[in-house]
Design a protein around this motif. Sequence first.
Motif, PDB file in Angstrom:
ATOM      1  N   LEU A 103      55.725  25.859 100.567  1.00 11.17           N
ATOM      2  CA  LEU A 103      54.595  26.607 101.108  1.00 11.17           C
ATOM      3  C   LEU A 103      54.259  27.879 100.345  1.00 11.17           C
ATOM      4  O   LEU A 103      53.092  28.252 100.234  1.00 11.17           O
ATOM      5  CB  LEU A 103      54.870  26.962 102.576  1.00 11.17           C
ATOM      6  CG  LEU A 103      54.806  25.805 103.569  1.00 11.17           C
ATOM      7  CD1 LEU A 103      55.327  26.245 104.932  1.00 11.17           C
ATOM      8  CD2 LEU A 103      53.380  25.286 103.699  1.00 11.17           C
ATOM      9  N   LEU A 104      55.257  28.559  99.825  1.00 10.16           N
ATOM     10  CA  LEU A 104      55.031  29.879  99.227  1.00 10.16           C
ATOM     11  C   LEU A 104      54.806  29.790  97.722  1.00 10.16           C
ATOM     12  O   LEU A 104      55.013  28.743  97.102  1.00 10.16           O
ATOM     13  CB  LEU A 104      56.210  30.805  99.542  1.00 10.16           C
ATOM     14  CG  LEU A 104      56.451  31.074 101.039  1.00 10.16           C
ATOM     15  CD1 LEU A 104      57.722  31.890 101.240  1.00 10.16           C
ATOM     16  CD2 LEU A 104      55.261  31.790 101.657  1.00 10.16           C
ATOM     17  N   LYS A 105      54.407  30.914  97.158  1.00 10.29           N
ATOM     18  CA  LYS A 105      54.048  30.969  95.739  1.00 10.29           C
ATOM     19  C   LYS A 105      55.282  30.881  94.854  1.00 10.29           C
ATOM     20  O   LYS A 105      56.243  31.632  95.035  1.00 10.29           O
ATOM     21  CB  LYS A 105      53.289  32.275  95.458  1.00 10.29           C
ATOM     22  CG  LYS A 105      52.798  32.415  94.033  1.00 10.29           C
ATOM     23  CD  LYS A 105      52.082  33.741  93.859  1.00 10.29           C
ATOM     24  CE  LYS A 105      51.616  33.938  92.419  1.00 10.29           C
ATOM     25  NZ  LYS A 105      50.956  35.249  92.237  1.00 10.29           N
ATOM     26  N   LEU A 155      61.638  14.617 110.698  1.00 13.56           N
ATOM     27  CA  LEU A 155      60.688  14.985 111.736  1.00 13.56           C
ATOM     28  C   LEU A 155      60.668  16.497 111.962  1.00 13.56           C
ATOM     29  O   LEU A 155      59.598  17.112 112.090  1.00 13.56           O
ATOM     30  CB  LEU A 155      61.035  14.274 113.050  1.00 13.56           C
ATOM     31  CG  LEU A 155      60.770  12.768 113.102  1.00 13.56           C
ATOM     32  CD1 LEU A 155      61.247  12.177 114.426  1.00 13.56           C
ATOM     33  CD2 LEU A 155      59.285  12.469 112.907  1.00 13.56           C
ATOM     34  N   ALA A 156      61.850  17.105 112.010  1.00 12.33           N
ATOM     35  CA  ALA A 156      61.930  18.550 112.213  1.00 12.33           C
ATOM     36  C   ALA A 156      61.288  19.298 111.056  1.00 12.33           C
ATOM     37  O   ALA A 156      60.561  20.289 111.266  1.00 12.33           O
ATOM     38  CB  ALA A 156      63.393  18.976 112.365  1.00 12.33           C
ATOM     39  N   ALA A 157      61.519  18.838 109.828  1.00 17.38           N
ATOM     40  CA  ALA A 157      60.933  19.491 108.657  1.00 17.38           C
ATOM     41  C   ALA A 157      59.412  19.407 108.681  1.00 17.38           C
ATOM     42  O   ALA A 157      58.722  20.379 108.362  1.00 17.38           O
ATOM     43  CB  ALA A 157      61.478  18.849 107.376  1.00 17.38           C
ATOM     44  N   VAL A 158      58.875  18.248 109.089  1.00 15.76           N
ATOM     45  CA  VAL A 158      57.420  18.077 109.155  1.00 15.76           C
ATOM     46  C   VAL A 158      56.819  19.003 110.204  1.00 15.76           C
ATOM     47  O   VAL A 158      55.802  19.673 109.963  1.00 15.76           O
ATOM     48  CB  VAL A 158      57.059  16.609 109.463  1.00 15.76           C
ATOM     49  CG1 VAL A 158      55.574  16.473 109.760  1.00 15.76           C
ATOM     50  CG2 VAL A 158      57.443  15.716 108.287  1.00 15.76           C
ATOM     51  N   VAL A 159      57.457  19.088 111.364  1.00 16.82           N
ATOM     52  CA  VAL A 159      56.948  19.946 112.442  1.00 16.82           C
ATOM     53  C   VAL A 159      56.972  21.414 112.013  1.00 16.82           C
ATOM     54  O   VAL A 159      55.984  22.146 112.186  1.00 16.82           O
ATOM     55  CB  VAL A 159      57.777  19.742 113.731  1.00 16.82           C
ATOM     56  CG1 VAL A 159      57.387  20.794 114.782  1.00 16.82           C
ATOM     57  CG2 VAL A 159      57.562  18.345 114.290  1.00 16.82           C
ATOM     58  N   ILE A 160      58.097  21.856 111.471  1.00 17.93           N
ATOM     59  CA  ILE A 160      58.206  23.252 111.025  1.00 17.93           C
ATOM     60  C   ILE A 160      57.202  23.536 109.912  1.00 17.93           C
ATOM     61  O   ILE A 160      56.575  24.601 109.875  1.00 17.93           O
ATOM     62  CB  ILE A 160      59.634  23.558 110.533  1.00 17.93           C
ATOM     63  CG1 ILE A 160      60.639  23.409 111.686  1.00 17.93           C
ATOM     64  CG2 ILE A 160      59.713  24.965 109.956  1.00 17.93           C
ATOM     65  CD1 ILE A 160      60.435  24.379 112.823  1.00 17.93           C
ATOM     66  N   TYR A 161      57.028  22.578 108.999  1.00 15.49           N
ATOM     67  CA  TYR A 161      56.063  22.749 107.907  1.00 15.49           C
ATOM     68  C   TYR A 161      54.653  22.960 108.454  1.00 15.49           C
ATOM     69  O   TYR A 161      53.929  23.861 108.008  1.00 15.49           O
ATOM     70  CB  TYR A 161      56.096  21.526 106.989  1.00 15.49           C
ATOM     71  CG  TYR A 161      54.965  21.489 105.982  1.00 15.49           C
ATOM     72  CD1 TYR A 161      55.053  22.183 104.783  1.00 15.49           C
ATOM     73  CD2 TYR A 161      53.793  20.768 106.249  1.00 15.49           C
ATOM     74  CE1 TYR A 161      54.012  22.158 103.868  1.00 15.49           C
ATOM     75  CE2 TYR A 161      52.755  20.736 105.342  1.00 15.49           C
ATOM     76  CZ  TYR A 161      52.867  21.430 104.150  1.00 15.49           C
ATOM     77  OH  TYR A 161      51.830  21.414 103.254  1.00 15.49           O
ATOM     78  N   ARG A 164      52.713  26.494 107.974  1.00 11.03           N
ATOM     79  CA  ARG A 164      51.594  26.483 107.036  1.00 11.03           C
ATOM     80  C   ARG A 164      50.531  27.500 107.434  1.00 11.03           C
ATOM     81  O   ARG A 164      49.909  28.134 106.578  1.00 11.03           O
ATOM     82  CB  ARG A 164      50.991  25.076 106.971  1.00 11.03           C
ATOM     83  CG  ARG A 164      49.876  24.924 105.938  1.00 11.03           C
ATOM     84  CD  ARG A 164      49.497  23.479 105.766  1.00 11.03           C
ATOM     85  NE  ARG A 164      49.090  22.887 107.043  1.00 11.03           N
ATOM     86  CZ  ARG A 164      48.674  21.626 107.168  1.00 11.03           C
ATOM     87  NH1 ARG A 164      48.632  20.838 106.108  1.00 11.03           N
ATOM     88  NH2 ARG A 164      48.314  21.169 108.351  1.00 11.03           N
ATOM     89  N   LYS A 165      50.346  27.690 108.731  1.00 10.78           N
ATOM     90  CA  LYS A 165      49.373  28.667 109.221  1.00 10.78           C
ATOM     91  C   LYS A 165      49.760  30.077 108.796  1.00 10.78           C
ATOM     92  O   LYS A 165      48.923  30.848 108.327  1.00 10.78           O
ATOM     93  CB  LYS A 165      49.283  28.585 110.745  1.00 10.78           C
ATOM     94  CG  LYS A 165      48.477  29.704 111.368  1.00 10.78           C
ATOM     95  CD  LYS A 165      48.579  29.675 112.880  1.00 10.78           C
ATOM     96  CE  LYS A 165      47.885  30.896 113.481  1.00 10.78           C
ATOM     97  NZ  LYS A 165      48.013  30.938 114.956  1.00 10.78           N
ATOM     98  N   ILE A 196      48.436  38.448 105.262  1.00 10.37           N
ATOM     99  CA  ILE A 196      48.832  39.518 106.180  1.00 10.37           C
ATOM    100  C   ILE A 196      50.195  39.223 106.783  1.00 10.37           C
ATOM    101  O   ILE A 196      51.053  40.110 106.882  1.00 10.37           O
ATOM    102  CB  ILE A 196      47.784  39.680 107.303  1.00 10.37           C
ATOM    103  CG1 ILE A 196      46.454  40.132 106.724  1.00 10.37           C
ATOM    104  CG2 ILE A 196      48.257  40.668 108.356  1.00 10.37           C
ATOM    105  CD1 ILE A 196      45.340  40.230 107.744  1.00 10.37           C
ATOM    106  N   SER A 197      50.430  37.962 107.171  1.00  8.41           N
ATOM    107  CA  SER A 197      51.698  37.624 107.822  1.00  8.41           C
ATOM    108  C   SER A 197      52.861  37.645 106.846  1.00  8.41           C
ATOM    109  O   SER A 197      54.018  37.596 107.255  1.00  8.41           O
ATOM    110  CB  SER A 197      51.596  36.239 108.468  1.00  8.41           C
ATOM    111  OG  SER A 197      51.464  35.227 107.485  1.00  8.41           O
TER     112      SER A 197
END
Length: 436
Positions: free
Chosen positions: A28-30, A136-142, A146-147, A153-154
């Motif tokens: 997700l991150l740079k 499944l847990a990785a997909v949900v957390i991802y 992602r938001k 800002i976050s």
Amino acid sequence: MIGNEGVNIPVLFTGIAEVIACLIYVVLLKKKISQNKIITVVCIATASILLYGCARKLFPVWMWPIYIMLRIVFMYLLLYFVLDEKKTVLCYYALKAFMIAEFIASFEWQLVSFYNWGESELTVMDILTAIVIYVLAAVVIYLIERKWTNDPISREISRQEVVIAACVVMITFILSNISFFTANTPFSGSGIFDMFNIRTIFDLMGIIILFALQSRISEIEMKVDMAVMDSALREQYMKYRNYQDNIELVNMKYHDLKHQLEDLKNQTISDKQSILINNIESELEAYSPQFDTGNQVLDALLDSRQSICRKKQIVITAVMDGQLLDFMHVADICTIFGNALDNAIESVVASEDVQKRLIHLEVKMVRQFVCIQIENTCEGEVIFEQGVPQTKKNKRNHGYGTKSIVRTVQKYNGNTLFSVEDNWFALKILIPIQKS
């Protein structure tokens, strides 16, 4: 977890959960390294985490906090070598990844133990269960993360917020694992599955608290951003209003003096007086209106910056059909052009060569869009984050002019594009033409 091997989560499962949790943020991150290097770092980190996990039996009970801290350090190092983020941000996400890994591993092992209790060896079904739950847990957390990670800002995490997150993780870990150390506390479970339930529930609560903390951080920062941008908008508008009042008075005096000088020229005067009048006329030209774009607000903004450009030896040119902006509110025109011109002036002044201090503006119609283009020479490096230039060291306290431009353009359903090519910085804006 010490003193009862039967309820220990296998080292392999715990280590993989920690790597998966870190990989969520790696995706997700740079990133700051190439894909091949990322694979290498992840492989080395995975091996190191698994090998270190095998050493947990070497740690006595009183050294258990040190063992846990070193696990978090391993996760931090994985993020540090891969991601291009500040250290406070890396610390925060390492703590969050640890909490996520604890929950995933605890939840998965609780299910395995419930349906396969008493087995001395891992079965194929145990491994398949772990794979399904981890994925499944990785997909949900991802999907949840992602938001937050898409919002700059976050990701502005302070040291104080890292300390708070660390306290949450520490307290959660202690409460979730206290049953494995002693049963003589109000938070301990008496049976094995009670211990599992406590561990899983507390780990889940820790994750929820961290998400709530990040949501609150983002909310507060957004309110601060909105307040500062509104203040910047009002400042640009007040600059315009003040300059407009002054320029009207100057224009009146300018025309009066021009007529008076013309009258003097028509009289019989000496050569010396004629030279003096010509010099006065030349100096007076500096106060004449320089721009006639067809939009009074735009003319005032350009004229106000022209005086600054003269002092700083900046050449500013414009090819603009200001009437195309008639549908825009005065304050919005001030926000876009006032901030853009201020940023351009600040950029070109950094050039020691005055011949390179150039600013060019265009406003034209392209099909059914108003096309605004503001360009200036740019010798320094400009760092972009999500398409927006980040030229200030302290992102929390700077860059609000640029944010105000983007927000104002979005108000009219327009798009903003920043780019740098051949030492030319360009701001391009497309806004659908609307009725006034």
